[in-house]
Design a protein around this motif. Structure first.
Motif, PDB file in Angstrom:
ATOM      1  N   ALA A 135       0.862  -1.188   0.000  1.00  0.00           N
ATOM      2  CA  ALA A 135       0.000   0.000   0.000  1.00  0.00           C
ATOM      3  C   ALA A 135       0.897   1.237   0.000  1.00  0.00           C
ATOM      4  CB  ALA A 135      -0.922   0.000   1.219  1.00  0.00           C
ATOM      5  N   ARG A 136       1.319   1.676  -1.178  1.00  0.00           N
ATOM      6  CA  ARG A 136       2.188   2.851  -1.269  1.00  0.00           C
ATOM      7  C   ARG A 136       1.469   4.080  -0.730  1.00  0.00           C
ATOM      8  NH1 ARG A 136       6.704   2.538  -4.764  1.00  0.00           N
ATOM      9  NH2 ARG A 136       6.940   0.482  -5.729  1.00  0.00           N
ATOM     10  N   GLY A 137       2.148   4.793   0.154  1.00  0.00           N
ATOM     11  CA  GLY A 137       1.556   5.972   0.757  1.00  0.00           C
ATOM     12  C   GLY A 137       0.387   5.665   1.664  1.00  0.00           C
ATOM     13  N   GLY A 138       0.246   4.396   2.061  1.00  0.00           N
ATOM     14  CA  GLY A 138      -0.938   3.982   2.803  1.00  0.00           C
ATOM     15  C   GLY A 138      -0.807   3.936   4.304  1.00  0.00           C
ATOM     16  N   TYR A 139       0.363   4.302   4.850  1.00  0.00           N
ATOM     17  CA  TYR A 139       0.571   4.221   6.292  1.00  0.00           C
ATOM     18  C   TYR A 139       1.019   5.563   6.850  1.00  0.00           C
ATOM     19  CZ  TYR A 139       0.601  -0.762   5.189  1.00  0.00           C
ATOM     20  OH  TYR A 139       0.274  -2.005   4.723  1.00  0.00           O
ATOM     21  N   ASP A 140       0.511   5.862   8.042  1.00  0.00           N
ATOM     22  CA  ASP A 140       0.944   7.071   8.745  1.00  0.00           C
ATOM     23  C   ASP A 140       2.182   6.799   9.594  1.00  0.00           C
ATOM     24  OD1 ASP A 140      -1.295   8.538   7.802  1.00  0.00           O
ATOM     25  OD2 ASP A 140      -2.530   7.619   9.363  1.00  0.00           O
ATOM     26  N   MET A 141       2.344   5.552   9.963  1.00  0.00           N
ATOM     27  CA  MET A 141       3.493   5.190  10.792  1.00  0.00           C
ATOM     28  C   MET A 141       3.896   3.755  10.475  1.00  0.00           C
ATOM     29  SD  MET A 141       3.878   5.044  14.986  1.00  0.00           S
ATOM     30  CE  MET A 141       3.909   6.803  15.230  1.00  0.00           C
ATOM     31  N   MET A 142       5.217   3.527  10.375  1.00  0.00           N
ATOM     32  CA  MET A 142       5.750   2.187  10.225  1.00  0.00           C
ATOM     33  C   MET A 142       6.778   1.962  11.325  1.00  0.00           C
ATOM     34  SD  MET A 142       6.001   1.701   6.087  1.00  0.00           S
ATOM     35  CE  MET A 142       6.080  -0.100   6.279  1.00  0.00           C
ATOM     36  N   VAL A 143       6.597   0.909  12.097  1.00  0.00           N
ATOM     37  CA  VAL A 143       7.455   0.661  13.252  1.00  0.00           C
ATOM     38  C   VAL A 143       7.985  -0.764  13.198  1.00  0.00           C
ATOM     39  CG1 VAL A 143       6.166   2.324  14.647  1.00  0.00           C
ATOM     40  CG2 VAL A 143       5.536  -0.095  14.727  1.00  0.00           C
ATOM     41  N   SER A 144       9.118  -0.972  13.838  1.00  0.00           N
ATOM     42  CA  SER A 144       9.687  -2.315  13.942  1.00  0.00           C
ATOM     43  C   SER A 144      10.517  -2.411  15.200  1.00  0.00           C
ATOM     44  CB  SER A 144      10.538  -2.655  12.720  1.00  0.00           C
ATOM     45  OG  SER A 144      11.710  -1.861  12.685  1.00  0.00           O
ATOM     46  N   ARG A 145      10.569  -3.614  15.736  1.00  0.00           N
ATOM     47  CA  ARG A 145      11.315  -3.878  16.978  1.00  0.00           C
ATOM     48  C   ARG A 145      12.159  -5.124  16.778  1.00  0.00           C
ATOM     49  NH1 ARG A 145       7.443  -5.155  21.914  1.00  0.00           N
ATOM     50  NH2 ARG A 145       6.721  -6.605  20.288  1.00  0.00           N
ATOM     51  N   MET A 146      13.478  -4.975  16.836  1.00  0.00           N
ATOM     52  CA  MET A 146      14.427  -6.082  16.672  1.00  0.00           C
ATOM     53  C   MET A 146      14.191  -6.804  15.344  1.00  0.00           C
ATOM     54  SD  MET A 146      16.107  -5.604  19.411  1.00  0.00           S
ATOM     55  CE  MET A 146      15.583  -3.889  19.628  1.00  0.00           C
TER      56      MET A 146
END
Length: 270
Positions: free
Chosen positions: A117-128
């Motif tokens: 979803a290009r341009g489809g997220y307000d925030m992208m997060v990742s942990r480890m």
């Protein structure tokens, strides 16, 4: 609320004064994080919620969330988040709690998968997660493409050249896996928290080191929050105290070559 949900409730943090305004640097100045990585682990969820509140972010993609997403369906609804759990592995996504949407794609791939979803997220997060990605610059470039204008990306990563992660980096995978199993048997045995190969590409705790790469990926608002210290020696009296003193000194003088963890945070221009 169940006991499990109560235990996972994010601890409060202070957000910036004017919602929707300010830079990432000013936002983190308001949070005033502690130097020790305990703060990073204890306040990870709360930091994400504070960022969401500060910058008006609702549509969240958790990269590599798989079997252990950041929030349960009930928590996501309570916090007003439209949460999508991403993973490259269909088996991991099959373990995602029911009630959460999933998207299978490689964050460092060519973004041709159907779930993109290009341009489809307000925030992208990742942990480890990013220590397991072989081409992190491409991953950040893809995050820039997937974020909406004004969106925020946050990667919580272990960093080189902390001795514990440097050792994991240079040892053969079989040897490093055996060490992790010995130190954390409850976490690693039985498949509840599998260990994946680690590459540590661009996993550093220095803004000076990371900023040129992140700018090439398309970002100009950049913050790298370094942390020192870890829990690998908690069951080793003597070594634990020596290591803690070493990390405390490194934090006091700001020796970013020996951070153990970092929040790498970027914001896409509006």
């Amino acid at each position: 609320m169940s006991m499990a949900l109560a235990d996972r409730r994010p601890r409060p943090v202070r957000a910036a004064a004017e919602p929707g305004r300010g830079s990432l640097e000013s936002f983190f100045a308001g949070l005033a994080p502690d130097w020790h990585s305990r703060w990073a682990w204890d306040h990870y969820e709360a930091t994400i919620l504070a960022l969401a509140h500060q910058f008006g972010l609702r549509r969240v993609c958790e990269v590599g969330g798989g079997r252990d997403p950041l929030f349960s369906p009930e928590e996501a609804r309570r916090y007003g988040l439209d949460l999508v759990v991403n993973d490259i592995d269909a088996g991991e996504l099959a373990l995602t709690p029911k009630g959460l949407r999933t998207a299978r794609f490689d964050i460092a791939g060519d973004l041709s998968e159907p779930d993109i979803a290009r341009g489809g997220y307000d925030m992208m997060v990742s942990r480890m997660v990013f220590e397991h990605v072989q081409d992190v610059e491409r991953a950040w470039t893809n995050i820039h493409a997937l974020l909406a204008p004004g969106g925020v990306g946050l990667a919580f990563v272990p960093t080189l050249w902390a001795p514990v992660f440097a050792l994991n980096h240079v040892l053969p995978e079989k040897a490093s896996r055996a060490i992790v199993h010995a130190l954390f048997p409850a976490r690693r045995e039985g498949g509840d928290d599998p260990k994946f190969p680690a590459f540590y590409d661009w996993c550093r705790g220095s803004r000076t080191r990371l900023a040129p790469m992140l700018k090439r990926a398309g970002f100009s608002d950049i913050h790298v929050q370094p942390f020192w210290g870890h829990g690998y020696f908690d069951r080793m009296p003597g070594l634990r105290q020596v290591d803690d003193a070493f990390n405390r000194l490194a934090a006091r003088i700001g020796f970013e070559a020996l951070t153990t963890y970092a929040y790498v945070v970027v914001r896409k221009e509006r």
